[in-house]
Write an enzyme that holds these catalytic residues in place. Sequence first.
Site, PDB file in Angstrom:
ATOM      1  N   TYR A 235       4.404  57.405 -42.946  1.00  0.00           N
ATOM      2  CA  TYR A 235       5.818  57.442 -43.553  1.00  0.00           C
ATOM      3  C   TYR A 235       5.232  58.271 -45.014  1.00  0.00           C
ATOM      4  O   TYR A 235       6.104  58.248 -46.001  1.00  0.00           O
ATOM      5  CB  TYR A 235       6.114  56.085 -44.059  1.00  0.00           C
ATOM      6  CG  TYR A 235       7.001  55.472 -42.647  1.00  0.00           C
ATOM      7  CD1 TYR A 235       7.270  54.186 -42.662  1.00  0.00           C
ATOM      8  CD2 TYR A 235       7.341  56.316 -41.742  1.00  0.00           C
ATOM      9  CE1 TYR A 235       7.764  53.719 -41.494  1.00  0.00           C
ATOM     10  CE2 TYR A 235       7.957  55.806 -40.548  1.00  0.00           C
ATOM     11  CZ  TYR A 235       8.453  54.339 -40.597  1.00  0.00           C
ATOM     12  OH  TYR A 235       9.024  53.889 -39.373  1.00  0.00           O
TER      13      TYR A 235
ATOM     14  N   MET B 228      13.765  60.073 -51.271  1.00  0.00           N
ATOM     15  CA  MET B 228      13.267  60.059 -50.031  1.00  0.00           C
ATOM     16  C   MET B 228      11.981  60.766 -50.061  1.00  0.00           C
ATOM     17  O   MET B 228      11.504  61.538 -51.016  1.00  0.00           O
ATOM     18  CB  MET B 228      14.327  60.983 -49.200  1.00  0.00           C
ATOM     19  CG  MET B 228      15.493  60.474 -48.769  1.00  0.00           C
ATOM     20  SD  MET B 228      15.408  59.140 -47.907  1.00  0.00           S
ATOM     21  CE  MET B 228      15.443  57.707 -49.080  1.00  0.00           C
ATOM     22  N   ASP B 229      11.152  60.639 -49.078  1.00  0.00           N
ATOM     23  CA  ASP B 229       9.862  61.381 -49.025  1.00  0.00           C
ATOM     24  C   ASP B 229      10.122  62.519 -47.941  1.00  0.00           C
ATOM     25  O   ASP B 229      11.166  62.606 -47.271  1.00  0.00           O
ATOM     26  CB  ASP B 229       8.734  60.562 -48.574  1.00  0.00           C
ATOM     27  CG  ASP B 229       8.676  59.760 -47.183  1.00  0.00           C
ATOM     28  OD1 ASP B 229       9.624  60.305 -46.530  1.00  0.00           O
ATOM     29  OD2 ASP B 229       7.822  58.916 -46.937  1.00  0.00           O
ATOM     30  N   GLN B 230       8.895  63.245 -47.465  1.00  0.00           N
ATOM     31  CA  GLN B 230       9.007  64.429 -46.541  1.00  0.00           C
ATOM     32  C   GLN B 230       9.393  63.594 -45.269  1.00  0.00           C
ATOM     33  O   GLN B 230       9.758  64.539 -44.218  1.00  0.00           O
ATOM     34  CB  GLN B 230       7.780  65.251 -46.625  1.00  0.00           C
ATOM     35  CG  GLN B 230       6.554  64.345 -46.183  1.00  0.00           C
ATOM     36  CD  GLN B 230       5.917  63.622 -47.150  1.00  0.00           C
ATOM     37  OE1 GLN B 230       6.432  63.254 -48.041  1.00  0.00           O
ATOM     38  NE2 GLN B 230       4.373  63.828 -47.049  1.00  0.00           N
TER      39      GLN B 230
ATOM     40  N   VAL C 216      12.287  59.183 -45.231  1.00  0.00           N
ATOM     41  CA  VAL C 216      12.575  57.616 -45.535  1.00  0.00           C
ATOM     42  C   VAL C 216      12.089  57.142 -46.944  1.00  0.00           C
ATOM     43  O   VAL C 216      11.535  58.283 -47.633  1.00  0.00           O
ATOM     44  CB  VAL C 216      11.507  56.809 -44.618  1.00  0.00           C
ATOM     45  CG1 VAL C 216      11.867  56.750 -43.215  1.00  0.00           C
ATOM     46  CG2 VAL C 216      10.037  57.032 -44.874  1.00  0.00           C
TER      47      VAL C 216
END
Length: 209
Positions: free
Chosen positions: A21, A84-86, A89
């Site tokens: 994640y 959000m991240d890449q 999530v």
Amino acid sequence: MSLLSLPYGGHVIILSSRVPYGIQVPSSNVHVFPGTNHRQQLRLRSRSLKTTIRSSNNFEFDLKDCKGMKGYHDIELSVRDYEMDQYGVVNNAIYAKYCQHGRQQLMEKIGINIATITQSGNALALSDLVIKYIAPLRIGDKFTLRMRISDMSAARIYFEHLIFKIPNEEPILDARATAVWLDKDYRPVRIPTEYRSKYVQFLRHEDGS
């Protein structure tokens, strides 16, 4: 210095089994360790929890259910797109900000204002934060941040944070934090009596409600 800031020597320990994640380590004071799945344990704690909280005056209070205000402070929040991240999530570092927001809200409810503490020349600084990631949050998710003060010593306040997804109460996160009271030279000192009294009054009120 805020509740999220770290005095010299402070560390953040991040426990996570969700390596894909995209854990981001912002500094050398942040350490990532493999985590375990606490989903079932946290769900059981949400449904039936009995813990003793000790104050400086040796009063004891039983908190039987973390869904009410029996010592817990609930905040409902929603995930924003820039969190959000890449991988789609919520970025792991964002959860520390959620916890900071909750701590400040809880302190205000107790009657302890962080700005007032700063103006007096003292500080309440985060010395450690342990986070157990259980499940991810995604864009549009709504969640409850449920937290309390679990204990208090001469110079430290111990916080417990729980995050559950709305509406199914799915466990998302379990975090523990320690904040230490510092003087103007950033040395630990005893928590002033007036703030201890506010804490005890808060517990009495919640225990009787």
